[in-house]
Design a protein around this motif. Structure first.
Motif, PDB file in Angstrom:
ATOM      1  N   MET A   1       0.842  -1.197   0.000  1.00  0.00           N
ATOM      2  CA  MET A   1       0.000   0.000   0.000  1.00  0.00           C
ATOM      3  C   MET A   1       0.881   1.253   0.000  1.00  0.00           C
ATOM      4  SD  MET A   1      -2.871   1.142   2.785  1.00  0.00           S
ATOM      5  CE  MET A   1      -3.664   2.743   2.669  1.00  0.00           C
ATOM      6  N   THR A   2       0.601   2.179  -0.907  1.00  0.00           N
ATOM      7  CA  THR A   2       1.374   3.415  -1.007  1.00  0.00           C
ATOM      8  C   THR A   2       1.095   4.316   0.183  1.00  0.00           C
ATOM      9  OG1 THR A   2       1.221   3.286  -3.415  1.00  0.00           O
ATOM     10  CG2 THR A   2       1.878   5.395  -2.466  1.00  0.00           C
ATOM     11  N   ALA A   3       2.162   4.870   0.752  1.00  0.00           N
ATOM     12  CA  ALA A   3       1.989   5.771   1.893  1.00  0.00           C
ATOM     13  C   ALA A   3       1.257   7.029   1.458  1.00  0.00           C
ATOM     14  CB  ALA A   3       3.350   6.127   2.478  1.00  0.00           C
ATOM     15  N   PRO A   4       0.416   7.588   2.326  1.00  0.00           N
ATOM     16  CA  PRO A   4      -0.291   8.832   1.975  1.00  0.00           C
ATOM     17  C   PRO A   4       0.704   9.940   1.656  1.00  0.00           C
ATOM     18  CG  PRO A   4      -1.210   7.852   3.965  1.00  0.00           C
ATOM     19  CD  PRO A   4       0.047   7.113   3.664  1.00  0.00           C
ATOM     20  N   SER A   5       0.352  10.776   0.709  1.00  0.00           N
ATOM     21  CA  SER A   5       1.213  11.893   0.346  1.00  0.00           C
ATOM     22  C   SER A   5       0.859  13.114   1.180  1.00  0.00           C
ATOM     23  CB  SER A   5       1.058  12.219  -1.141  1.00  0.00           C
ATOM     24  OG  SER A   5      -0.267  12.630  -1.423  1.00  0.00           O
ATOM     25  N   ALA A   6       1.823  14.005   1.327  1.00  0.00           N
ATOM     26  CA  ALA A   6       1.593  15.248   2.055  1.00  0.00           C
ATOM     27  C   ALA A   6       0.881  16.252   1.157  1.00  0.00           C
ATOM     28  CB  ALA A   6       2.918  15.823   2.536  1.00  0.00           C
ATOM     29  N   THR A   7      -0.034  16.985   1.738  1.00  0.00           N
ATOM     30  CA  THR A   7      -0.670  18.120   1.077  1.00  0.00           C
ATOM     31  C   THR A   7      -0.559  19.302   2.029  1.00  0.00           C
ATOM     32  OG1 THR A   7      -2.249  16.736  -0.138  1.00  0.00           O
ATOM     33  CG2 THR A   7      -2.812  19.057   0.135  1.00  0.00           C
ATOM     34  N   TRP A   8      -0.099  20.431   1.538  1.00  0.00           N
ATOM     35  CA  TRP A   8       0.058  21.557   2.444  1.00  0.00           C
ATOM     36  C   TRP A   8      -0.251  22.870   1.729  1.00  0.00           C
ATOM     37  CZ3 TRP A   8       4.138  18.992   0.249  1.00  0.00           C
ATOM     38  CH2 TRP A   8       5.092  19.746  -0.460  1.00  0.00           C
ATOM     39  N   VAL A   9      -0.544  23.881   2.526  1.00  0.00           N
ATOM     40  CA  VAL A   9      -0.726  25.234   2.015  1.00  0.00           C
ATOM     41  C   VAL A   9       0.659  25.859   1.898  1.00  0.00           C
ATOM     42  CG1 VAL A   9      -1.699  27.520   2.466  1.00  0.00           C
ATOM     43  CG2 VAL A   9      -3.009  25.464   3.064  1.00  0.00           C
ATOM     44  N   SER A  10       1.045  26.212   0.676  1.00  0.00           N
ATOM     45  CA  SER A  10       2.360  26.853   0.509  1.00  0.00           C
ATOM     46  C   SER A  10       2.233  28.375   0.481  1.00  0.00           C
ATOM     47  CB  SER A  10       3.031  26.360  -0.778  1.00  0.00           C
ATOM     48  OG  SER A  10       2.267  26.707  -1.922  1.00  0.00           O
ATOM     49  N   ARG A 202     -22.804   4.988   9.753  1.00  0.00           N
ATOM     50  CA  ARG A 202     -22.412   3.659  10.250  1.00  0.00           C
ATOM     51  C   ARG A 202     -21.077   3.234   9.663  1.00  0.00           C
ATOM     52  NH1 ARG A 202     -24.766  -0.232   8.563  1.00  0.00           N
ATOM     53  NH2 ARG A 202     -24.744  -1.715  10.302  1.00  0.00           N
ATOM     54  N   ASP A 203     -20.910   3.446   8.363  1.00  0.00           N
ATOM     55  CA  ASP A 203     -19.658   3.053   7.719  1.00  0.00           C
ATOM     56  C   ASP A 203     -18.483   3.843   8.286  1.00  0.00           C
ATOM     57  OD1 ASP A 203     -21.107   1.316   6.160  1.00  0.00           O
ATOM     58  OD2 ASP A 203     -21.047   2.542   4.351  1.00  0.00           O
ATOM     59  N   ALA A 204     -18.669   5.151   8.463  1.00  0.00           N
ATOM     60  CA  ALA A 204     -17.594   5.985   8.992  1.00  0.00           C
ATOM     61  C   ALA A 204     -17.251   5.587  10.420  1.00  0.00           C
ATOM     62  CB  ALA A 204     -18.002   7.453   8.928  1.00  0.00           C
ATOM     63  N   LEU A 205     -18.274   5.316  11.226  1.00  0.00           N
ATOM     64  CA  LEU A 205     -18.015   4.936  12.612  1.00  0.00           C
ATOM     65  C   LEU A 205     -17.232   3.622  12.683  1.00  0.00           C
ATOM     66  CD1 LEU A 205     -20.106   5.367  15.719  1.00  0.00           C
ATOM     67  CD2 LEU A 205     -19.443   3.030  15.161  1.00  0.00           C
ATOM     68  N   GLY A 206     -17.622   2.650  11.857  1.00  0.00           N
ATOM     69  CA  GLY A 206     -16.898   1.391  11.856  1.00  0.00           C
ATOM     70  C   GLY A 206     -15.448   1.547  11.465  1.00  0.00           C
ATOM     71  N   ALA A 207     -15.200   2.385  10.460  1.00  0.00           N
ATOM     72  CA  ALA A 207     -13.824   2.606  10.016  1.00  0.00           C
ATOM     73  C   ALA A 207     -13.007   3.322  11.085  1.00  0.00           C
ATOM     74  CB  ALA A 207     -13.833   3.409   8.720  1.00  0.00           C
ATOM     75  N   LEU A 208     -13.603   4.309  11.742  1.00  0.00           N
ATOM     76  CA  LEU A 208     -12.905   5.021  12.816  1.00  0.00           C
ATOM     77  C   LEU A 208     -12.588   4.090  13.971  1.00  0.00           C
ATOM     78  CD1 LEU A 208     -14.789   8.442  13.004  1.00  0.00           C
ATOM     79  CD2 LEU A 208     -12.340   8.145  12.630  1.00  0.00           C
ATOM     80  N   ILE A 297      -9.143  14.738  21.025  1.00  0.00           N
ATOM     81  CA  ILE A 297      -7.938  14.767  20.204  1.00  0.00           C
ATOM     82  C   ILE A 297      -7.711  13.396  19.570  1.00  0.00           C
ATOM     83  CG2 ILE A 297      -5.429  15.034  20.224  1.00  0.00           C
ATOM     84  CD1 ILE A 297      -5.808  17.124  22.442  1.00  0.00           C
ATOM     85  N   GLY A 298      -7.907  12.341  20.355  1.00  0.00           N
ATOM     86  CA  GLY A 298      -7.748  10.991  19.823  1.00  0.00           C
ATOM     87  C   GLY A 298      -8.694  10.718  18.668  1.00  0.00           C
ATOM     88  N   LEU A 299      -9.937  11.189  18.787  1.00  0.00           N
ATOM     89  CA  LEU A 299     -10.911  11.007  17.702  1.00  0.00           C
ATOM     90  C   LEU A 299     -10.472  11.738  16.437  1.00  0.00           C
ATOM     91  CD1 LEU A 299     -14.402  11.324  19.456  1.00  0.00           C
ATOM     92  CD2 LEU A 299     -13.363   9.282  18.469  1.00  0.00           C
ATOM     93  N   VAL A 300     -10.019  12.986  16.590  1.00  0.00           N
ATOM     94  CA  VAL A 300      -9.607  13.767  15.424  1.00  0.00           C
ATOM     95  C   VAL A 300      -8.355  13.169  14.781  1.00  0.00           C
ATOM     96  CG1 VAL A 300      -8.782  16.034  14.669  1.00  0.00           C
ATOM     97  CG2 VAL A 300     -10.701  15.876  16.248  1.00  0.00           C
ATOM     98  N   LEU A 301      -7.435  12.636  15.586  1.00  0.00           N
ATOM     99  CA  LEU A 301      -6.253  11.987  15.020  1.00  0.00           C
ATOM    100  C   LEU A 301      -6.642  10.722  14.266  1.00  0.00           C
ATOM    101  CD1 LEU A 301      -3.694  12.422  17.940  1.00  0.00           C
ATOM    102  CD2 LEU A 301      -3.736  13.653  15.760  1.00  0.00           C
ATOM    103  N   ALA A 302      -7.596   9.968  14.803  1.00  0.00           N
ATOM    104  CA  ALA A 302      -8.065   8.773  14.099  1.00  0.00           C
ATOM    105  C   ALA A 302      -8.725   9.159  12.780  1.00  0.00           C
ATOM    106  CB  ALA A 302      -9.044   7.999  14.973  1.00  0.00           C
ATOM    107  N   GLN A 303      -9.505  10.230  12.798  1.00  0.00           N
ATOM    108  CA  GLN A 303     -10.133  10.695  11.562  1.00  0.00           C
ATOM    109  C   GLN A 303      -9.076  11.137  10.555  1.00  0.00           C
ATOM    110  OE1 GLN A 303     -12.190  14.392  11.720  1.00  0.00           O
ATOM    111  NE2 GLN A 303     -13.431  13.991   9.903  1.00  0.00           N
ATOM    112  N   GLU A 309      -5.963   7.351   4.686  1.00  0.00           N
ATOM    113  CA  GLU A 309      -6.072   5.985   4.183  1.00  0.00           C
ATOM    114  C   GLU A 309      -7.006   5.902   2.978  1.00  0.00           C
ATOM    115  OE1 GLU A 309      -8.451   2.350   5.992  1.00  0.00           O
ATOM    116  OE2 GLU A 309      -6.515   2.567   7.023  1.00  0.00           O
ATOM    117  N   LEU A 310      -8.120   6.631   3.040  1.00  0.00           N
ATOM    118  CA  LEU A 310      -9.135   6.539   1.991  1.00  0.00           C
ATOM    119  C   LEU A 310      -8.834   7.415   0.778  1.00  0.00           C
ATOM    120  CD1 LEU A 310     -12.432   6.418   4.096  1.00  0.00           C
ATOM    121  CD2 LEU A 310     -11.151   4.526   3.103  1.00  0.00           C
ATOM    122  N   THR A 311      -8.170   8.545   0.997  1.00  0.00           N
ATOM    123  CA  THR A 311      -7.912   9.468  -0.116  1.00  0.00           C
ATOM    124  C   THR A 311      -6.494   9.370  -0.660  1.00  0.00           C
ATOM    125  OG1 THR A 311      -7.184  11.300   1.307  1.00  0.00           O
ATOM    126  CG2 THR A 311      -9.568  11.102   0.879  1.00  0.00           C
TER     127      THR A 311
END
Length: 377
Positions: A1-10, A202-208, A297-303, A309-311
């Motif tokens: 699986m390819t690691a997620p790429s960084a996206t940032w405001v330059s 439901r799908d989002a909760l299960g994934a989180l 904070i834990g919830l937001v980090l999991a999100q 992972e999905l994008t």
């Protein structure tokens, strides 16, 4: 699986936005620290970045409230996004002629919210969320729907159409205009969009929950998540079309009761997000203030991990006044997690010393009198 790429405001440009007549920030992919006294405009910058997502931003303000007081009407936020696939320019704002509707452009072309979510996701945590677990279900539901939207771009549309049909149904009942065919059509619409929204929840909760369960490294307590709602519960054992039929019929049967009460007695607008501190088996609302903050904070980090992972790319993460309310251990742990992710996190604080754990790893800006200035860090 390819690691997620960084996206940032330059690059971030503000024009007649909140306290800023004009402001410009050139930033790299590292975390961005905005330090300055209360009222200096730190959160205004975070709000501007949050408008790189659908909706009204992290304050949920009206677009007119975002205009600079005493200046010409209308405002603009422009950002250059950088990442693995090059640069993307995003611009949004209002005009004097259309102050209540913001326009969106990507690389100079008119764009939709779905187009925006295809290039960037933005997540945030603000002090206004600190009482999430002790206030009413409505705020928790909105908080979770915002999380779902980051994963399913059409979720907001389903919720909005459901609520519009519910309001119209309520108005007809209140006025005594009980045309059965009209009411049935509205109840069918509520059922269709309500079940679609409930399924996404439901799908989002299960994934989180899956990500929370497998990650044992965080210095934040694990949460057990559940959705308390009739529609979501029925989807556990029935097909979506069958649940749609049930909801439409239930609403039809409740017309008289809903007319008396002035509100719909069943549907996805009654769902609650239930959060439990896993190690203590304690409802989040009964935990200490510090534990509630750590759970959030834990919830937001999991999100954040789930979106990546999905994008296939890290979202932008906005953390308003988060570091000052953590003990040294959790603060350092948060900084290390952000660095290991490779996410561009925008953080605010009145005291730059709170961010000393990021020295040499982040960008420090001071905000004074509506002017951002970058300092060596």
């Amino acid at each position: 699986m390819t690691a997620p790429s960084a996206t940032w405001v330059s690059r971030l440009l503000l024009t007649r936005f909140r306290s800023y007549a004009e402001a410009s920030l050139e930033t790299g992919p590292e975390p961005v620290v905005l330090a300055g006294p209360n009222g200096a405009g730190k959160t205004n910058i975070l709000e501007a970045v949050s408008l790189l997502s659908p909706g009204r931003g992290l304050r949920g303000a009206t677009y007119r409230e975002m205009e600079r007081e005493g200046d010409a009407p209308g405002w603009a936020v422009a950002a250059r996004l950088a990442g693995r696939h090059g640069q993307t320019d995003v611009g949004t704002g209002t005009t004097a002629e259309a102050r209540d509707r913001r326009q969106l452009r990507i690389d100079g072309t008119p764009a939709t919210n779905a187009d925006l979510l295809s290039v960037v996701n933005v997540l945030w945590l603000t002090p206004a969320m600190d009482r999430l677990f002790v206030e009413g279900a409505s705020n928790r539901r909105k908080f979770f729907d915002r999380m779902v939207l980051a994963l399913y771009p059409d979720h907001a549309g389903h919720v909005a159409r459901y609520e519009a049909a519910m309001r119209e149904r309520g108005r007809l009942l209140a006025e005594g205009r009980a045309d059965p065919a009209w009411l049935s059509a509205l109840e069918r619409k509520m059922a269709e969009h309500g079940v679609a929204a409930a399924a996404a929840r439901r799908d989002a909760l299960g994934a989180l929950q899956r990500l929370i369960a497998v990650d044992g490294q965080d210095p934040f307590p694990k949460a057990v998540l559940a959705l308390e709602g009739e529609v979501e519960a029925r989807l556990d054992t029935a097909k979506a079309l069958d649940v749609e039929e049930w909801l439409a019929e239930a609403l039809a049967q409740r017309r008289a009761a809903d007319q008396l009460s002035g509100r719909a007695g069943c549907g996805i607008h009654r769902t609650d997000l239930v959060v439990t501190h896993a190690a203590k088996a304690m409802p989040a609302g009964r935990c200490s203030t510090g534990e509630q903050k750590a759970l959030l904070i834990g919830l937001v980090l999991a999100q954040t991990r789930l979106v990546a992972e999905l994008t296939g790319r890290w979202p932008l993460l906005l953390l308003d006044e988060v570091a000052a309310h953590l003990d040294a251990g959790r603060r350092g742990g948060l900084f290390d997690i952000l660095m290991s992710m490779g996410v561009q996190a925008w953080m605010t604080g009145t005291d730059a010393d709170v961010f000393v754990g990021l020295k040499g790893r982040a960008q420090l800006w001071t905000i004074e009198a509506g002017k951002p200035t970058r300092l060596a860090f």
